[in-house]
Scaffold this motif. Structure first.
Motif, short mmCIF file in Angstrom:
data_model
loop_
_atom_site.label_atom_id
_atom_site.label_comp_id
_atom_site.label_asym_id
_atom_site.label_seq_id
_atom_site.Cartn_x
_atom_site.Cartn_y
_atom_site.Cartn_z
N PHE A 144 1.01 5.65 0.88
CA PHE A 144 0.67 6.42 2.09
C PHE A 144 -0.60 7.24 1.95
O PHE A 144 -1.16 7.68 2.95
CB PHE A 144 1.83 7.37 2.45
CG PHE A 144 1.88 8.62 1.59
CD1 PHE A 144 1.09 9.72 1.91
CD2 PHE A 144 2.69 8.69 0.47
CE1 PHE A 144 1.10 10.86 1.11
CE2 PHE A 144 2.71 9.83 -0.33
CZ PHE A 144 1.91 10.91 -0.01
N LYS A 198 0.86 -5.40 3.43
CA LYS A 198 2.04 -4.60 3.80
C LYS A 198 1.59 -3.14 3.72
O LYS A 198 1.54 -2.56 2.64
CB LYS A 198 3.18 -4.89 2.84
CG LYS A 198 4.57 -4.66 3.38
CD LYS A 198 4.91 -3.23 3.74
CE LYS A 198 5.32 -2.35 2.60
NZ LYS A 198 5.52 -0.94 3.00
N SER A 205 3.93 4.48 -6.36
CA SER A 205 4.66 5.21 -7.40
C SER A 205 5.05 4.29 -8.56
O SER A 205 5.08 3.06 -8.42
CB SER A 205 5.93 5.81 -6.80
OG SER A 205 6.79 4.76 -6.40
N CYS A 235 0.80 -1.23 0.00
CA CYS A 235 0.00 0.00 0.00
C CYS A 235 0.84 1.28 0.00
O CYS A 235 1.93 1.31 0.55
CB CYS A 235 -0.90 0.02 1.24
SG CYS A 235 -1.95 -1.42 1.36
N ASN A 255 -1.37 -0.23 -9.64
CA ASN A 255 -1.90 1.12 -9.88
C ASN A 255 -0.81 2.13 -9.52
O ASN A 255 -0.30 2.10 -8.40
CB ASN A 255 -3.11 1.38 -8.97
CG ASN A 255 -4.41 1.04 -9.64
OD1 ASN A 255 -4.43 0.40 -10.68
ND2 ASN A 255 -5.51 1.47 -9.04
N MET A 256 -0.50 3.02 -10.44
CA MET A 256 0.67 3.88 -10.21
C MET A 256 0.34 5.36 -10.39
O MET A 256 -0.79 5.77 -10.24
CB MET A 256 1.80 3.40 -11.11
CG MET A 256 2.20 1.96 -10.78
SD MET A 256 3.44 1.30 -11.88
CE MET A 256 2.50 1.04 -13.37
N GLU A 278 5.10 13.87 -11.91
CA GLU A 278 3.95 13.94 -11.00
C GLU A 278 4.41 14.76 -9.78
O GLU A 278 5.40 14.41 -9.14
CB GLU A 278 3.57 12.52 -10.55
CG GLU A 278 2.39 12.48 -9.60
CD GLU A 278 2.05 11.06 -9.11
OE1 GLU A 278 2.98 10.25 -8.95
OE2 GLU A 278 0.86 10.79 -8.90
N GLU A 335 4.72 2.28 5.25
CA GLU A 335 5.51 2.49 6.47
C GLU A 335 5.25 3.89 7.06
O GLU A 335 5.63 4.17 8.17
CB GLU A 335 7.00 2.29 6.20
CG GLU A 335 7.65 3.24 5.19
CD GLU A 335 7.47 2.80 3.74
OE1 GLU A 335 6.56 1.99 3.45
OE2 GLU A 335 8.25 3.28 2.88
P1 NAD Z 1 5.66 4.49 -2.98
O1 NAD Z 1 5.82 3.80 -4.27
O2 NAD Z 1 6.80 5.27 -2.46
O3 NAD Z 1 5.29 3.41 -1.83
C1 NAD Z 1 4.26 2.46 -2.04
C2 NAD Z 1 4.66 1.15 -1.38
O4 NAD Z 1 5.78 0.59 -2.06
C3 NAD Z 1 5.06 1.31 0.07
O5 NAD Z 1 4.45 0.28 0.81
C4 NAD Z 1 6.58 1.22 0.06
O6 NAD Z 1 7.09 0.60 1.21
C5 NAD Z 1 6.87 0.38 -1.17
N1 NAD Z 1 8.07 0.80 -1.90
C6 NAD Z 1 8.44 2.07 -2.21
N2 NAD Z 1 9.56 2.06 -2.95
C7 NAD Z 1 9.91 0.78 -3.13
C8 NAD Z 1 10.98 0.12 -3.83
N3 NAD Z 1 11.89 0.81 -4.49
N4 NAD Z 1 11.03 -1.22 -3.77
C9 NAD Z 1 10.11 -1.94 -3.12
N5 NAD Z 1 9.06 -1.36 -2.45
C10 NAD Z 1 8.97 -0.03 -2.46
O7 NAD Z 1 4.34 5.39 -3.11
P2 NAD Z 1 3.79 6.44 -2.07
O8 NAD Z 1 4.67 7.64 -2.06
O9 NAD Z 1 3.45 5.78 -0.80
O10 NAD Z 1 2.39 6.81 -2.76
C11 NAD Z 1 2.25 7.86 -3.70
C12 NAD Z 1 2.18 7.33 -5.11
O11 NAD Z 1 1.11 6.41 -5.23
C13 NAD Z 1 1.88 8.41 -6.15
O12 NAD Z 1 2.67 8.20 -7.28
C14 NAD Z 1 0.41 8.20 -6.47
O13 NAD Z 1 0.00 8.66 -7.73
C15 NAD Z 1 0.31 6.73 -6.37
N6 NAD Z 1 -1.05 6.29 -6.14
C16 NAD Z 1 -1.70 5.72 -7.19
C17 NAD Z 1 -3.01 5.32 -7.04
C18 NAD Z 1 -3.75 4.70 -8.17
O14 NAD Z 1 -4.78 4.09 -7.93
N7 NAD Z 1 -3.27 4.83 -9.40
C19 NAD Z 1 -3.66 5.49 -5.80
C20 NAD Z 1 -2.96 6.06 -4.76
C21 NAD Z 1 -1.64 6.45 -4.94
#
Ligand code: NAD
Length: 523
Positions: free
Chosen positions: A175, A199, A252, A173, A273-274, A407, A202
């Motif tokens: 944040f 998961k 992301s 998930c 979903n990104m 973004e 964090e």
């Molecule tokens: P993030 O990618 O930093 O983190 C998401 C999850 O991935 C966390 O649980 C984190 O621990 C894990 N993670 C992060 N980097 C990692 C890596 N290199 N290797 C393995 N695991 C890793 O995202 P965020 O900052 O928490 O959320 C914001 C992003 O989510 C934005 O880009 C937003 O557009 C996107 N988002 C998309 C949707 C959708 O439905 N398209 C919905 C909500 C958020």
């Protein structure tokens, strides 16, 4: 217990699990129905973004602990998949009732979200409610999971299909929606008969923990839902584990594409979903006030930290002159801690996020954009340490600027211009993302053209944030999604199930018909 940043005595009841009464800041994992302290030596602080107070800590769960969570989920799967679907549905009925009661009483979920994530309490309630709708949808799983039947495909032969659960599934998930996104995942997965490893982010794990408690109170058997905390290592362990069959990811592009590739290499199915860059196209014939209100709400709500935030406005023709009014509307918004009842937007998630947002604003300015409203230096009295960014508007942005290509994920609205609807549609279609796009117009012909020609998964017509309710699916496209089956709706059920087709023959076979080695064909 300080998961909410407030004293435990406010909320403790005898029925609560023992981990709530401890003094340690560390949040336990949930393994096989028990809240278990991790033996990990390292933790990550969960910070209140309005105050920098450490609210709690998540452990970097060890490999052994992770394996025992997967083992618990694997062991529970046979009995859970054989539990009647009506029983599984009833647990969801109960869960939706408990979530509603939670919202009506202390609203621990919303308070946890505001404390850890920063959004306003009202917005946090929306976060919970949009997740609750998925739980409600899962209550109808028996109908959703129905197979198909064709009688007499050949003499005495019928074929039918069954949707069976996959086994152990996992969810990773982000944040920005600490309740809604876990609720996009586990209610659908477990009601289909799977067991689950969640998961949480964090940065804000509290809502997941409360939801898990409610799910157990609703009757979810031990081991059906498990929670492991951590960051990259635990995510990689999920991707690599042979006992996990499917992964739901939201976050992301960097993490999402990494997970998609790594898990696919292990033969797993993934829905990812990104990120996004959602455009709002403004036709000169649109209703001015309604459009400006929608743009301000969708651009700055949740401090722009929504994947469906409308972060880019494209003014067509004379509507460009509305920019001034847009700035006035944005100036009227109140920036404050999310717990303040008058707050329109709260802080962004972290110091790093604020720095990134400010750098992108600066880069826009340096490459020729006009800064019509600058929220970078805002100070909120009483919350001087908060990661606040006020509403910011950049105008005359062009497609080659970093602030357009990246973004921003903050309260920044960038304004562009087009001479015609065709030009605006081309601009949107050239953008790599395809989560959402909206048009504001009073012309049915323009709306229809937009709906037909736009390359985005979720289209709004005079609706700024067109996120479908759970009987449809969340249908981001292009670089905003990887996979084949979207979250929730029919596709969500398909994602969490394997289709099996059975062909059966029941007839009296004539004796002495002989053996034919030719490929059987229907007769
Ligand atoms: P993030 O990618 O930093 O983190 C998401 C999850 O991935 C966390 O649980 C984190 O621990 C894990 N993670 C992060 N980097 C990692 C890596 N290199 N290797 C393995 N695991 C890793 O995202 P965020 O900052 O928490 O959320 C914001 C992003 O989510 C934005 O880009 C937003 O557009 C996107 N988002 C998309 C949707 C959708 O439905 N398209 C919905 C909500 C958020």
């Amino acid at each position: 217990f300080r998961i909410l940043g407030i004293a435990s005595s406010h909320f403790s009841t005898a029925a609560e699990p023992s981990w709530r009464h401890r003094t340690s800041l560390r949040i336990p994992n949930l393994i096989g129905g028990s809240f278990v302290d991790s033996q990990a030596s390292e933790s990550v602080d969960v910070m209140n973004p309005a105050t920098q107070e450490v609210v709690s800590q998540i452990p970097l769960t060890t490999r052994e602990e992770f394996k025992s969570a997967v083992a618990a989920a694997k062991e529970t799967f046979p009995s859970w998949r054989n539990t009647p679907i009506t029983t599984r549905q009833r647990i969801m009925f109960k869960l939706q009732d408990l979530i509603r009661k939670n919202m009506a009483r202390f609203d621990k979920l919303a308070l946890s979200i505001t404390t850890e994530q920063g959004k306003t309490l009202k917005d946090a309630q929306g976060d919970v409610f949009r997740g609750l709708e998925v739980v409600e949808h899962a209550c109808g799983m028996a109908t959703l999971q129905m197979g198909e039947y064709v009688s007499n495909v050949s003499h005495g032969i019928d074929t039918y299909s069954i949707r069976e659960p996959l086994g152990v599934c996992a969810g990773i998930c982000p944040f920005n929606f600490p309740a809604m996104i876990p609720l996009w995942m586990f209610p659908v997965a477990v009601t289909c008969g799977n067991t689950f490893i969640l998961k949480p982010s964090e940065k804000d794990p509290g809502a997941s923990m409360i939801l898990a408690e409610l799910a157990m109170e609703a009757g979810l058997p031990d081991g059906v839902l498990n929670i492991v905390h951590g960051t990259h290592d635990i995510v990689n362990a999920i991707c690599d584990d042979d006992d996990i069959r499917a992964i739901s990811f939201v976050g992301s592009n960097t993490a999402g594409m990494h997970i998609y590739a790594r898990a696919a290499a292990k033969g797993k199915r993934v829905q990812s979903n990104m990120g996004a860059k959602n455009h709002g196209i403004v036709m000169p014939d649109a209703n001015v006030d309604a459009t400006l209100n929608a743009l301000v709400a969708a651009g700055f709500g949740a401090a722009g930290q929504r994947c469906m935030a409308l972060s880019t406005v494209v003014f067509i023709g004379d509507s460009k002159s509305w920019e001034e009014k847009l700035v006035e509307h944005a100036k009227s918004l109140k920036v404050n801690a999310g717990t303040d009842p008058d707050a329109d937007l709260g802080p962004v998630i972290s110091k790093q996020a604020k720095e990134r947002i400010c750098n992108l604003i600066q880069s826009g300015r340096e490459s020729g954009a006009r800064l019509l409203l600058d929220g970078r230096n805002i100070v909120v009295p009483g919350y001087e340490k908060g990661n606040f960014v006020g509403p910011t508007i950049l105008s005359d942005v062009t497609a080659d600027m970093e602030c357009y290509k990246e973004e921003i994920f903050g309260p920044v609205l960038i304004c562009m211009q087009a001479d015609s609807l065709d030009e605006a549609i081309n601009l949107v279609n050239r953008n790599k993302y395809g989560n959402g796009a909206a048009i504001f117009t009073t012309s049915g012909a323009a709306a229809r053209k937009f709906q037909t020609e736009i390359e985005a998964g979720q289209v709004g017509i005079n609706v700024p944030i067109p996120v479908p309710l759970p009987f449809f699916s969340f249908t981001g496209s292009k670089a905003s999604f990887a996979g084949d089956l979207n979250f929730y709706g029919k596709a969500g059920v398909q994602f969490y199930t394997q289709i099996k087709t059975v062909t059966q023959q029941w007839r009296d076979l004539p004796s002495g018909a002989g053996i034919s080695l030719a490929m059987p064909t229907s007769q």
